[in-house]
Design a protein around this motif. Sequence first.
Motif, PDB file in Angstrom:
ATOM      1  N   MET A 233       0.873  -1.176  -0.155  1.00 56.17           N
ATOM      2  CA  MET A 233      -0.041  -0.039  -0.006  1.00 56.17           C
ATOM      3  C   MET A 233       0.826   1.164  -0.178  1.00 56.17           C
ATOM      4  SD  MET A 233      -2.725   1.128   3.090  1.00 56.17           S
ATOM      5  CE  MET A 233      -3.840   2.239   2.776  1.00 56.17           C
ATOM      6  N   ARG A 234       0.446   2.300  -0.794  1.00 52.21           N
ATOM      7  CA  ARG A 234       1.204   3.659  -0.815  1.00 52.21           C
ATOM      8  C   ARG A 234       0.269   4.642  -0.544  1.00 52.21           C
ATOM      9  NH1 ARG A 234       1.845   2.520  -6.092  1.00 52.21           N
ATOM     10  NH2 ARG A 234       2.103   4.680  -6.684  1.00 52.21           N
ATOM     11  N   ILE A 235       0.694   5.747   0.252  1.00 55.04           N
ATOM     12  CA  ILE A 235      -0.072   6.795   0.647  1.00 55.04           C
ATOM     13  C   ILE A 235       0.976   8.179   0.068  1.00 55.04           C
ATOM     14  CG2 ILE A 235      -1.417   5.589   2.427  1.00 55.04           C
ATOM     15  CD1 ILE A 235       0.836   7.170   4.267  1.00 55.04           C
ATOM     16  N   GLY A 236       0.165   9.170  -0.108  1.00 58.86           N
ATOM     17  CA  GLY A 236       0.740  10.518  -0.492  1.00 58.86           C
ATOM     18  C   GLY A 236      -0.019  11.773  -0.027  1.00 58.86           C
ATOM     19  N   VAL A 237       0.724  12.773  -0.051  1.00 59.60           N
ATOM     20  CA  VAL A 237       0.189  14.019   0.503  1.00 59.60           C
ATOM     21  C   VAL A 237       0.476  15.024  -0.742  1.00 59.60           C
ATOM     22  CG1 VAL A 237       2.464  14.940   1.682  1.00 59.60           C
ATOM     23  CG2 VAL A 237       0.304  15.886   2.376  1.00 59.60           C
ATOM     24  N   ASN A 238      -0.748  15.800  -0.767  1.00 61.06           N
ATOM     25  CA  ASN A 238      -0.526  16.902  -1.755  1.00 61.06           C
ATOM     26  C   ASN A 238       0.032  18.097  -0.944  1.00 61.06           C
ATOM     27  OD1 ASN A 238      -1.302  19.263  -3.425  1.00 61.06           O
ATOM     28  ND2 ASN A 238      -3.118  18.331  -4.389  1.00 61.06           N
ATOM     29  N   SER A 239       1.033  18.731  -1.040  1.00 61.55           N
ATOM     30  CA  SER A 239       1.633  19.602  -0.370  1.00 61.55           C
ATOM     31  C   SER A 239       0.941  20.837  -0.519  1.00 61.55           C
ATOM     32  CB  SER A 239       3.146  19.601  -0.444  1.00 61.55           C
ATOM     33  OG  SER A 239       3.657  20.073  -1.557  1.00 61.55           O
ATOM     34  N   GLU A 240       0.322  21.016  -1.444  1.00 63.91           N
ATOM     35  CA  GLU A 240      -0.354  22.468  -2.152  1.00 63.91           C
ATOM     36  C   GLU A 240      -1.624  22.675  -1.368  1.00 63.91           C
ATOM     37  OE1 GLU A 240      -0.470  22.967  -6.213  1.00 63.91           O
ATOM     38  OE2 GLU A 240       1.607  22.711  -6.495  1.00 63.91           O
ATOM     39  N   VAL A 241      -2.271  21.189  -0.775  1.00 59.01           N
ATOM     40  CA  VAL A 241      -3.555  21.368   0.019  1.00 59.01           C
ATOM     41  C   VAL A 241      -3.380  21.337   1.395  1.00 59.01           C
ATOM     42  CG1 VAL A 241      -5.668  20.101   0.151  1.00 59.01           C
ATOM     43  CG2 VAL A 241      -4.658  20.131  -2.174  1.00 59.01           C
ATOM     44  N   CYS A 242      -2.129  20.741   1.786  1.00 60.03           N
ATOM     45  CA  CYS A 242      -2.140  20.625   3.216  1.00 60.03           C
ATOM     46  C   CYS A 242      -1.917  21.798   3.967  1.00 60.03           C
ATOM     47  CB  CYS A 242      -0.660  20.010   3.550  1.00 60.03           C
ATOM     48  SG  CYS A 242      -0.052  19.688   5.418  1.00 60.03           S
ATOM     49  N   GLU A 243      -2.827  22.020   4.983  1.00 58.87           N
ATOM     50  CA  GLU A 243      -2.756  23.285   5.920  1.00 58.87           C
ATOM     51  C   GLU A 243      -2.218  23.121   7.333  1.00 58.87           C
ATOM     52  OE1 GLU A 243      -7.141  24.261   5.762  1.00 58.87           O
ATOM     53  OE2 GLU A 243      -6.939  24.944   3.733  1.00 58.87           O
ATOM     54  N   ALA A 244      -1.639  22.174   7.542  1.00 57.30           N
ATOM     55  CA  ALA A 244      -0.798  22.094   8.590  1.00 57.30           C
ATOM     56  C   ALA A 244      -1.574  21.512  10.007  1.00 57.30           C
ATOM     57  CB  ALA A 244       0.323  22.957   9.082  1.00 57.30           C
ATOM     58  N   HIS A 245      -2.760  21.038   9.946  1.00 58.37           N
ATOM     59  CA  HIS A 245      -3.667  20.615  11.064  1.00 58.37           C
ATOM     60  C   HIS A 245      -3.018  19.632  11.873  1.00 58.37           C
ATOM     61  CE1 HIS A 245      -7.253  23.036   9.670  1.00 58.37           C
ATOM     62  NE2 HIS A 245      -6.888  22.675   8.430  1.00 58.37           N
ATOM     63  N   GLY A 246      -2.391  18.659  11.256  1.00 58.34           N
ATOM     64  CA  GLY A 246      -1.353  17.713  12.084  1.00 58.34           C
ATOM     65  C   GLY A 246      -2.411  16.424  12.490  1.00 58.34           C
ATOM     66  N   GLN A 247      -3.493  16.271  12.070  1.00 59.59           N
ATOM     67  CA  GLN A 247      -4.461  15.232  12.574  1.00 59.59           C
ATOM     68  C   GLN A 247      -4.031  13.943  12.126  1.00 59.59           C
ATOM     69  OE1 GLN A 247      -7.259  15.625  14.623  1.00 59.59           O
ATOM     70  NE2 GLN A 247      -6.003  17.571  14.870  1.00 59.59           N
ATOM     71  N   CYS A 248      -3.357  13.757  11.071  1.00 61.22           N
ATOM     72  CA  CYS A 248      -2.664  12.590  10.620  1.00 61.22           C
ATOM     73  C   CYS A 248      -1.275  12.107  11.318  1.00 61.22           C
ATOM     74  CB  CYS A 248      -2.043  12.608   9.070  1.00 61.22           C
ATOM     75  SG  CYS A 248      -0.836  14.187   8.973  1.00 61.22           S
ATOM     76  N   SER A 249      -0.779  13.181  12.079  1.00 60.96           N
ATOM     77  CA  SER A 249       0.559  12.788  12.875  1.00 60.96           C
ATOM     78  C   SER A 249      -0.017  12.337  14.176  1.00 60.96           C
ATOM     79  CB  SER A 249       1.386  13.930  12.830  1.00 60.96           C
ATOM     80  OG  SER A 249       2.335  13.704  13.668  1.00 60.96           O
ATOM     81  N   VAL A 250      -1.381  12.786  14.694  1.00 63.46           N
ATOM     82  CA  VAL A 250      -1.854  12.314  15.804  1.00 63.46           C
ATOM     83  C   VAL A 250      -2.035  10.972  15.786  1.00 63.46           C
ATOM     84  CG1 VAL A 250      -4.008  12.517  17.356  1.00 63.46           C
ATOM     85  CG2 VAL A 250      -2.845  14.610  16.409  1.00 63.46           C
ATOM     86  N   VAL A 251      -2.396  10.250  14.543  1.00 60.80           N
ATOM     87  CA  VAL A 251      -3.022   9.110  14.417  1.00 60.80           C
ATOM     88  C   VAL A 251      -1.733   8.323  14.703  1.00 60.80           C
ATOM     89  CG1 VAL A 251      -3.657   7.495  12.773  1.00 60.80           C
ATOM     90  CG2 VAL A 251      -4.802   9.406  13.050  1.00 60.80           C
ATOM     91  N   ASP A 252      -0.467   8.685  13.838  1.00 62.14           N
ATOM     92  CA  ASP A 252       0.656   7.852  14.046  1.00 62.14           C
ATOM     93  C   ASP A 252       1.792   8.803  13.461  1.00 62.14           C
ATOM     94  OD1 ASP A 252       2.704   6.330  12.893  1.00 62.14           O
ATOM     95  OD2 ASP A 252       1.464   4.586  13.167  1.00 62.14           O
ATOM     96  N   MET A 253       2.633   9.352  14.433  1.00 56.24           N
ATOM     97  CA  MET A 253       3.662  10.300  14.117  1.00 56.24           C
ATOM     98  C   MET A 253       4.904   9.855  13.318  1.00 56.24           C
ATOM     99  SD  MET A 253       5.862  12.174  17.239  1.00 56.24           S
ATOM    100  CE  MET A 253       4.352  12.449  17.910  1.00 56.24           C
ATOM    101  N   ASP A 254       5.022   8.278  13.153  1.00 54.81           N
ATOM    102  CA  ASP A 254       5.847   7.804  12.415  1.00 54.81           C
ATOM    103  C   ASP A 254       5.570   7.744  10.894  1.00 54.81           C
ATOM    104  OD1 ASP A 254       7.960   7.445  14.684  1.00 54.81           O
ATOM    105  OD2 ASP A 254       7.139   5.663  15.107  1.00 54.81           O
ATOM    106  N   LEU A 255       4.429   7.413  10.792  1.00 54.98           N
ATOM    107  CA  LEU A 255       3.869   7.013   9.421  1.00 54.98           C
ATOM    108  C   LEU A 255       3.431   8.401   8.773  1.00 54.98           C
ATOM    109  CD1 LEU A 255       2.988   4.947   7.510  1.00 54.98           C
ATOM    110  CD2 LEU A 255       1.072   4.619   8.699  1.00 54.98           C
ATOM    111  N   PHE A 256       2.874   9.456   9.571  1.00 53.40           N
ATOM    112  CA  PHE A 256       2.773  10.883   9.154  1.00 53.40           C
ATOM    113  C   PHE A 256       3.577  11.895   9.720  1.00 53.40           C
ATOM    114  CE2 PHE A 256      -1.084   8.221   8.599  1.00 53.40           C
ATOM    115  CZ  PHE A 256      -1.373   8.489   7.382  1.00 53.40           C
ATOM    116  N   PRO A 257       4.696  11.896   9.279  1.00 54.70           N
ATOM    117  CA  PRO A 257       5.800  12.876   9.923  1.00 54.70           C
ATOM    118  C   PRO A 257       5.577  14.395   9.459  1.00 54.70           C
ATOM    119  CG  PRO A 257       6.731  11.756   8.142  1.00 54.70           C
ATOM    120  CD  PRO A 257       5.523  11.197   8.386  1.00 54.70           C
ATOM    121  N   LEU A 258       5.828  15.208  10.478  1.00 58.38           N
ATOM    122  CA  LEU A 258       5.333  16.714  10.108  1.00 58.38           C
ATOM    123  C   LEU A 258       6.651  17.453  10.107  1.00 58.38           C
ATOM    124  CD1 LEU A 258       2.762  17.226  12.660  1.00 58.38           C
ATOM    125  CD2 LEU A 258       2.500  16.749  10.105  1.00 58.38           C
TER     126      LEU A 258
END
Length: 66
Positions: free
Chosen positions: A1-26
Amino acid sequence: MRIGVNSEVCEAHGQCSVVDMDLFPLDDDGYSALGPDATVPEGEEDVAKIGVESCPVRALSVLEEE
């Protein structure tokens, strides 16, 4: 499985990192440092899906496997 982020859309809410800091680094400014295409470690697929779904602006996505 692969995941990705669209950096032009990201607004730094950080909710992904709350789920898993290692999988979703900020970065130092709180924006996703995941990149446009990252491989999810085996066994972490469910956590990855939860992290993707946690994004309030839908900047994260599960990428199609080739």
